[in-house]
Scaffold this motif. Structure first.
Motif, PDB file in Angstrom:
ATOM      1  N   ASP A 182      48.861  44.472  25.336  1.00 24.51           N
ATOM      2  CA  ASP A 182      47.655  43.695  25.013  1.00 24.51           C
ATOM      3  C   ASP A 182      46.448  44.499  25.493  1.00 24.51           C
ATOM      4  O   ASP A 182      46.053  44.442  26.665  1.00 24.51           O
ATOM      5  CB  ASP A 182      47.724  42.337  25.694  1.00 24.51           C
ATOM      6  N   LYS A 183      45.846  45.262  24.582  1.00 29.82           N
ATOM      7  CA  LYS A 183      44.748  46.149  24.958  1.00 29.82           C
ATOM      8  C   LYS A 183      43.499  45.378  25.375  1.00 29.82           C
ATOM      9  O   LYS A 183      42.773  45.794  26.293  1.00 29.82           O
ATOM     10  CB  LYS A 183      44.437  47.099  23.811  1.00 29.82           C
ATOM     11  N   ALA A 185      43.310  42.395  26.793  1.00 29.33           N
ATOM     12  CA  ALA A 185      43.497  41.805  28.124  1.00 29.33           C
ATOM     13  C   ALA A 185      43.821  42.854  29.176  1.00 29.33           C
ATOM     14  O   ALA A 185      43.802  42.567  30.375  1.00 29.33           O
ATOM     15  CB  ALA A 185      44.607  40.764  28.073  1.00 29.33           C
ATOM     16  N   GLY A 186      44.150  44.056  28.714  1.00 29.92           N
ATOM     17  CA  GLY A 186      44.486  45.127  29.642  1.00 29.92           C
ATOM     18  C   GLY A 186      45.851  45.008  30.262  1.00 29.92           C
ATOM     19  O   GLY A 186      46.113  45.575  31.326  1.00 29.92           O
ATOM     20  N   ARG A 187      46.731  44.267  29.610  1.00 22.63           N
ATOM     21  CA  ARG A 187      48.086  44.060  30.151  1.00 22.63           C
ATOM     22  C   ARG A 187      49.102  44.834  29.305  1.00 22.63           C
ATOM     23  O   ARG A 187      49.220  44.603  28.104  1.00 22.63           O
ATOM     24  CB  ARG A 187      48.453  42.577  30.171  1.00 22.63           C
ATOM     25  N   TYR A 188      49.857  45.706  29.966  1.00 23.98           N
ATOM     26  CA  TYR A 188      50.870  46.492  29.251  1.00 23.98           C
ATOM     27  C   TYR A 188      52.194  45.736  29.135  1.00 23.98           C
ATOM     28  O   TYR A 188      52.816  45.715  28.080  1.00 23.98           O
ATOM     29  CB  TYR A 188      51.109  47.829  29.950  1.00 23.98           C
ATOM     30  N   ASP A 190      54.822  42.355  31.076  1.00 19.50           N
ATOM     31  CA  ASP A 190      54.890  41.147  31.892  1.00 19.50           C
ATOM     32  C   ASP A 190      55.739  41.435  33.134  1.00 19.50           C
ATOM     33  O   ASP A 190      56.958  41.629  33.025  1.00 19.50           O
ATOM     34  CB  ASP A 190      55.512  40.016  31.081  1.00 19.50           C
TER      35      ASP A 190
END
Length: 455
Positions: A182-183, A185-188, A190
């Protein structure tokens, strides 16, 4: 769908096939150290709809005979050995559906390393990887890997059981869907879907976190080839594809029932295990043509081929015995490595103390006497008999020379098997598990038999 055969090609990343004299065949390719050599084999196998291209492997050249490598080098008895995992990557570049399997030892590698190598291969091939689990054979391998001698037979399997727990444990530490990318949100990924293994056991300690996510087929297919009693228990616990080397339908039935029965005892579904028996075909358009090919092949083996491979497999220097000198009971008991070979010789010879010549005659090592020679009908008949008798679920096809023996099998035998409805006309899916008819394993599926399977 009607039950169909699993087909596996038995390969070596070396100067010859499993038949050490194969390099002497006039039609054998001479460039066994090139990518093009293995890529041609891969194209032939995928054209023949083979399920798996499988590499056997050793961590030493045969040098137990006379404790010297001179005969191995001079006569080309499996004299060179490349890293099969790297060779498989060259084959993957020219195929889309062919399964790709390699041997890797539980005795001389660390579980995390093996888990990462095969998980990476699985991702790079879009879910086509398989690992052949072995415990290795002899002191030559031990000396190459920094040990003084090879571990005792049953101890190797005890270590291998824990090795499997660590490898499968690491493969299970990433849940499906862990990667988000998720670019905005900056989350690669979980973090709740990735955990550490934190394994501490008798033989291994391995923390994690593992560094490779799950593949399209979940994790690589597990292959095994245990022939001894302890080996069969190991195969029944872990194997999804099992290699067998029975020389008759009756012996094949015995091994088939033993492994399937062990799997059922452990709560596994025996129908999710494919047992594949060795097959050495010499195929032609007709029986007469095949017999002419066999006449050429029969001239290739030398006595030293068999003696060298027997010394390697049984970890015993056959050069210390006269060719017709009986082995003592103590010498027979002291043999290590592939002791199923010793047991076959004892059973088939009917002798309590066979000689080296008996080992050559009854083991089949380095020889072609067990080859099935014929046209499409003769070879397909033999295969159908063993398959229909529930003595196997498929075959491990060993080539007398490369690439010709595989090309002959694909040209002559495969169409006949397909005509009879015994063999697939096309691949059913993308991943190896799909093509083998195996379900994609959910995380932790292997643990169901863990408690019952502990020796």
């Amino acid at each position: 769908m009607t039950r169909q055969m699993v087909m596996i090609a038995f390969l070596q990343a070396q100067n010859c096939t499993n038949l050490p004299c194969s390099w002497r065949h006039p039609q054998s390719r001479d460039d066994a150290h090139s990518a093009e050599y293995y890529q041609e084999i891969a194209r032939v196998l995928e054209a023949g709809k083979f399920h798996i291209a499988f590499f056997d492997d050793r961590l030493a050249m045969p040098d137990r005979y006379g404790n010297d490598h001179a005969s191995t080098i001079e006569y080309g008895i499996r004299a060179t050995k490349l890293d099969p995992l790297i060779v498989l990557m060259t084959m993957s570049a020219v195929t889309n559906r062919l399964g790709l399997a390699s041997t890797c030892s539980t005795t001389y590698y660390e579980p995390f390393d093996v888990a990462r190598r095969f998980a990476t291969l699985d991702l790079m091939t879009n879910g086509r990887a398989a690992w052949n689990v072995v415990t290795s054979v002899n002191d030559g391998e031990a000396l190459n890997m920094g040990r003084e001698e090879h571990l005792a037979h049953d101890l190797r399997y005890d270590r291998a059981d824990e090795f499997m727990e660590v490898v499968l444990g690491h493969w299970d530490t990433w849940d499906d869907g862990a990667i988000i990318v998720d670019k905005k949100a900056g989350r690669y990924a979980d973090p709740d879907k990735v955990k550490r293994l934190d394994h501490r056991g008798k033989f291994f300690t391995s923390r994690g976190p593992f560094t490779v996510p799950r593949s399209p087929q979940g994790h690589p297919v597990i292959i095994q080839a245990g022939a001894s009693g302890r080996g069969r228990r190991f195969a029944g616990r872990w194997g999804e594809v099992i290699f067998a080397a029975a020389r008759s339908t009756e012996l094949a039935k015995e091994g088939y029932q033993a492994i399937k029965g062990e799997a059922a005892r452990l709560g596994r579904d025996p129908d999710q295990i494919a047992i594949c028996n060795i097959l050495t075909p010499v195929a032609g358009a007709s029986r007469a043509e095949a017999e002419d090919k066999m006449a050429t092949i029969s001239k290739l083996p030398l006595e030293i081929d068999a003696l060298s491979l027997l010394a390697e497999a049984l970890n015993f220097d056959f050069a210390t015995k006269g060719i017709d000198e009986p082995f003592t009971t103590e010498e027979l008991k002291g043999m290590q490595g592939m002791i199923g070979i010793r047991d076959v010789v004892l059973r088939r010879s009917g002798k309590a103390n066979p000689s080296a010549r008996d080992f050559i005659t009854y083991s089949g090592r380095g020889q072609v006497e067990s080859a099935i020679v014929g046209g499409p009908k003769e070879i397909a008949d033999a295969m159908e008999d063993m398959f229909a008798s529930r003595a196997c679920d498929g075959f491990v096809v060993a080539a007398t020379h490369v690439p010709g023996a595989y090309a002959d099998f694909v040209a002559h035998v495969v169409p006949e098997l397909q005509r009879r409805g015994l063999y697939q006309k096309d691949y059913t899916g993308v991943t190896l598990r799909e093509n083998l008819g195996l379900p994609r394993p959910p995380v932790g599926a292997w643990k169901a038999s863990q408690a019952a399977g502990k020796p």
